[in-house]
Design a protein around this motif. Structure first.
Motif, PDB file in Angstrom:
ATOM      1  N   LEU A 183       0.814  -1.212   0.000  1.00 39.57           N
ATOM      2  CA  LEU A 183       0.000   0.000   0.000  1.00 39.57           C
ATOM      3  C   LEU A 183       0.848   1.262   0.000  1.00 39.57           C
ATOM      4  N   ASN A 184       0.321   2.285  -0.662  1.00 34.85           N
ATOM      5  CA  ASN A 184       0.881   3.620  -0.599  1.00 34.85           C
ATOM      6  C   ASN A 184       0.081   4.487   0.378  1.00 34.85           C
ATOM      7  N   TYR A 185      -1.221   4.242   0.460  1.00 34.27           N
ATOM      8  CA  TYR A 185      -2.137   5.093   1.229  1.00 34.27           C
ATOM      9  C   TYR A 185      -3.058   4.226   2.085  1.00 34.27           C
ATOM     10  N   LEU A 186      -3.166   4.570   3.372  1.00 33.18           N
ATOM     11  CA  LEU A 186      -4.077   3.860   4.276  1.00 33.18           C
ATOM     12  C   LEU A 186      -4.681   4.856   5.253  1.00 33.18           C
ATOM     13  N   ARG A 187      -5.989   4.822   5.357  1.00 33.78           N
ATOM     14  CA  ARG A 187      -6.683   5.660   6.335  1.00 33.78           C
ATOM     15  C   ARG A 187      -7.557   4.783   7.227  1.00 33.78           C
ATOM     16  N   ILE A 188      -7.309   4.877   8.545  1.00 35.04           N
ATOM     17  CA  ILE A 188      -8.143   4.198   9.537  1.00 35.04           C
ATOM     18  C   ILE A 188      -8.563   5.258  10.549  1.00 35.04           C
ATOM     19  N   SER A 189      -9.214   6.280  10.081  1.00 35.28           N
ATOM     20  CA  SER A 189      -9.665   7.371  10.945  1.00 35.28           C
ATOM     21  C   SER A 189     -11.051   7.058  11.509  1.00 35.28           C
ATOM     22  N   LEU A 193      -9.105   3.061  17.764  1.00 40.37           N
ATOM     23  CA  LEU A 193      -7.716   2.703  18.021  1.00 40.37           C
ATOM     24  C   LEU A 193      -7.196   3.449  19.246  1.00 40.37           C
ATOM     25  N   THR A 194      -6.456   2.731  20.097  1.00 38.94           N
ATOM     26  CA  THR A 194      -5.836   3.354  21.270  1.00 38.94           C
ATOM     27  C   THR A 194      -4.318   3.475  21.102  1.00 38.94           C
ATOM     28  N   GLY A 195      -3.797   2.953  19.998  1.00 37.59           N
ATOM     29  CA  GLY A 195      -2.379   3.047  19.696  1.00 37.59           C
ATOM     30  C   GLY A 195      -2.153   2.890  18.207  1.00 37.59           C
ATOM     31  N   VAL A 196      -0.950   3.199  17.745  1.00 39.13           N
ATOM     32  CA  VAL A 196      -0.613   3.023  16.337  1.00 39.13           C
ATOM     33  C   VAL A 196      -0.528   1.524  16.051  1.00 39.13           C
ATOM     34  N   PRO A 197      -1.284   0.998  15.088  1.00 40.67           N
ATOM     35  CA  PRO A 197      -1.183  -0.433  14.762  1.00 40.67           C
ATOM     36  C   PRO A 197       0.235  -0.807  14.357  1.00 40.67           C
ATOM     37  N   LYS A 198       0.679  -1.969  14.801  1.00 42.44           N
ATOM     38  CA  LYS A 198       2.084  -2.356  14.638  1.00 42.44           C
ATOM     39  C   LYS A 198       2.377  -3.116  13.350  1.00 42.44           C
ATOM     40  N   ASP A 199       1.346  -3.606  12.671  1.00 46.07           N
ATOM     41  CA  ASP A 199       1.577  -4.583  11.613  1.00 46.07           C
ATOM     42  C   ASP A 199       1.069  -4.107  10.259  1.00 46.07           C
ATOM     43  N   LEU A 200       1.095  -2.803  10.016  1.00 45.50           N
ATOM     44  CA  LEU A 200       0.630  -2.257   8.741  1.00 45.50           C
ATOM     45  C   LEU A 200       1.732  -2.395   7.685  1.00 45.50           C
ATOM     46  N   PRO A 201       1.408  -2.244   6.406  1.00 44.37           N
ATOM     47  CA  PRO A 201       2.433  -2.406   5.359  1.00 44.37           C
ATOM     48  C   PRO A 201       3.566  -1.396   5.504  1.00 44.37           C
ATOM     49  N   GLU A 202       4.783  -1.861   5.385  1.00 41.70           N
ATOM     50  CA  GLU A 202       5.938  -0.976   5.544  1.00 41.70           C
ATOM     51  C   GLU A 202       6.187  -0.118   4.308  1.00 41.70           C
ATOM     52  N   THR A 203       5.390  -0.343   3.252  1.00 42.92           N
ATOM     53  CA  THR A 203       5.517   0.438   2.017  1.00 42.92           C
ATOM     54  C   THR A 203       4.763   1.765   2.094  1.00 42.92           C
ATOM     55  N   LEU A 204       4.024   2.008   3.167  1.00 31.79           N
ATOM     56  CA  LEU A 204       3.133   3.167   3.246  1.00 31.79           C
ATOM     57  C   LEU A 204       3.857   4.495   3.061  1.00 31.79           C
ATOM     58  N   ASN A 205       3.249   5.336   2.230  1.00 29.54           N
ATOM     59  CA  ASN A 205       3.704   6.704   2.056  1.00 29.54           C
ATOM     60  C   ASN A 205       2.811   7.674   2.837  1.00 29.54           C
ATOM     61  N   GLU A 206       1.530   7.321   2.968  1.00 26.21           N
ATOM     62  CA  GLU A 206       0.586   8.124   3.749  1.00 26.21           C
ATOM     63  C   GLU A 206      -0.174   7.224   4.719  1.00 26.21           C
ATOM     64  N   LEU A 207      -0.227   7.661   5.981  1.00 22.57           N
ATOM     65  CA  LEU A 207      -0.970   6.940   7.007  1.00 22.57           C
ATOM     66  C   LEU A 207      -1.791   7.954   7.793  1.00 22.57           C
ATOM     67  N   ARG A 227       9.092   4.861   5.277  1.00 24.36           N
ATOM     68  CA  ARG A 227       8.850   5.530   3.995  1.00 24.36           C
ATOM     69  C   ARG A 227       7.776   6.608   4.092  1.00 24.36           C
ATOM     70  N   LEU A 228       7.200   6.788   5.249  1.00 25.46           N
ATOM     71  CA  LEU A 228       6.110   7.748   5.385  1.00 25.46           C
ATOM     72  C   LEU A 228       6.552   9.163   5.030  1.00 25.46           C
ATOM     73  N   SER A 229       5.734   9.834   4.231  1.00 25.19           N
ATOM     74  CA  SER A 229       5.945  11.258   3.987  1.00 25.19           C
ATOM     75  C   SER A 229       4.818  12.081   4.609  1.00 25.19           C
TER      76      SER A 229
END
Length: 341
Positions: A183-189, A193-207, A227-229
């Motif tokens: 993934l490049n883009y993931l939104r879980i708004s 969630l009480t913390g940042v999920p630990k197991d998301l794709p490491e390819t993410l550019n936007e979270l 890789r997050l920008s």
């Protein structure tokens, strides 16, 4: 400082039709031969059946259809043969229906489907057997509580997932739920969630994890996401960003930490050489140190700030040293504003 153009598209990115990636249907020659569901509008391989009060997917859809728009209807389920023969379908829009059931083979004929918009429905789970050709999935505002391990198996083309507005807790993500995704883009708004999920794709550019209940950014929360920008953490309950945690996102250009409970500017910002925009408004920050934003010495920072928001904090701005913003493009890029208790 006005919110820059790069930030104004946050919600637009969640829209039904993205600003890019949609095929130019006007260049396609129609071959319908008069086949069009009753009440719908059909033109140039686009079948538009929105706002008709439909309770099921209509029949008589031309097999060469590229875009099928069924939003704003009363459809309750997707049956096995609803999309039979639609092998050329590129985009399927099912937003704002009442879909709670999807047959496990409903999407089987859709060999070329790239965009599936099924937000604002009543889904309790992510549909199984999504097409391997899928690039973009928008499934926000449903009733999904769990993301099982193999639900995204084989979706190596997937680039963007929007799944906010679901009652997802951290425990709802099974280990390996995102395995194989690039993934490049993931939104879980707007989840739980009480913390940042630990197991998301490491390819993410936007979270984007805004509007959750996250209370802290701990040391290794961002270790996978180098890789997050762009990182969105606004509208949470964050009191603390642990020292060293931001060092794991060295490519970050934009950071949203507005509407939290921070009492100080997070440490580590001067070390982010490419950071240009940081939102810290509506927190509990009481002071700004001379080295909170800018590194000591010249040549360290590769990109100057063009936006720092600090309004809505109890900062006596007249006490802040001008040198604190020595790496900002100009003074209009800094916004303090007024603080109202």
């Amino acid at each position: 400082m006005d919110e820059g153009p790069a930030l104004q598209n946050d919600e637009e990115a969640s829209g039904i039709f993205p600003t890019s990636g949609v095929p130019d249907f006007e260049d396609v020659v129609t071959t319908y031969g008069g086949l069009c569901p009753f009440g719908c509008h059909c033109h140039l391989r686009v079948v538009q059946c929105s706002d008709l009060g439909l309770r099921m997917v209509p029949k008589e859809i031309a097999p060469d259809t590229k875009l099928l728009d069924l939003q704003n209807n009363q459809i309750t389920e997707l049956r096995r043969d609803d999309f039979k023969g639609l092998h050329h379908l590129y985009a399927l829009v099912l937003v704002n229906n009442k879909i709670s059931r999807v047959h496990e083979k409903a999407f089987s004929p859709l060999h070329r489907l790239q965009k599936l918009y099924i937000s604002k429905n009543l889904l309790g789970e992510i549909p199984a057997n999504l097409p391997p050709s899928l690039v973009e999935l928008r499934i926000h505002d449903n009733k999904i509580r769990k993301v099982p391990k193999d639900v995204f198996r084989g979706l190596s083309n997937m680039n963007c997932i929007e799944m906010g507005g679901n009652p997802l807790e951290n425990s709802g993500f099974e280990p390996g739920a995102f395995d194989g995704l690039k993934l490049n883009y993931l939104r879980i708004s707007e989840a739980k969630l009480t913390g940042v999920p630990k197991d998301l794709p490491e390819t993410l550019n936007e979270l984007h994890l805004d509007h959750n209940k996250i209370q802290a950014i701990e040391l290794e929360d961002l270790i996978r996401y180098g890789r997050l920008s762009r990182l969105g953490l606004g509208h949470n309950a964050i009191r603390m960003v642990e020292n060293g945690s931001l060092a794991f996102v060295p490519a970050l250009r934009e950071l949203h930490l507005d509407h939290n409970r921070l009492s100080r500017v997070p440490s580590g910002l001067p070390g982010l050489r490419f950071l240009q925009v940081v939102y810290l408004h509506a927190n509990d920050i009481t002071q700004v140190g001379v080295n909170d934003f800018c590194p000591v010495g010249f040549g360290v920072k590769r990109a100057y700030y063009n936006g720092i928001s600090l309004f809505g904090n109890p900062v006596p701005y007249w006490e802040v040293q001008p040198a604190a913003f020595r790496c900002v493009t100009d003074r209009l890029a800094i916004q303090f504003g007024n603080y109202k208790k």
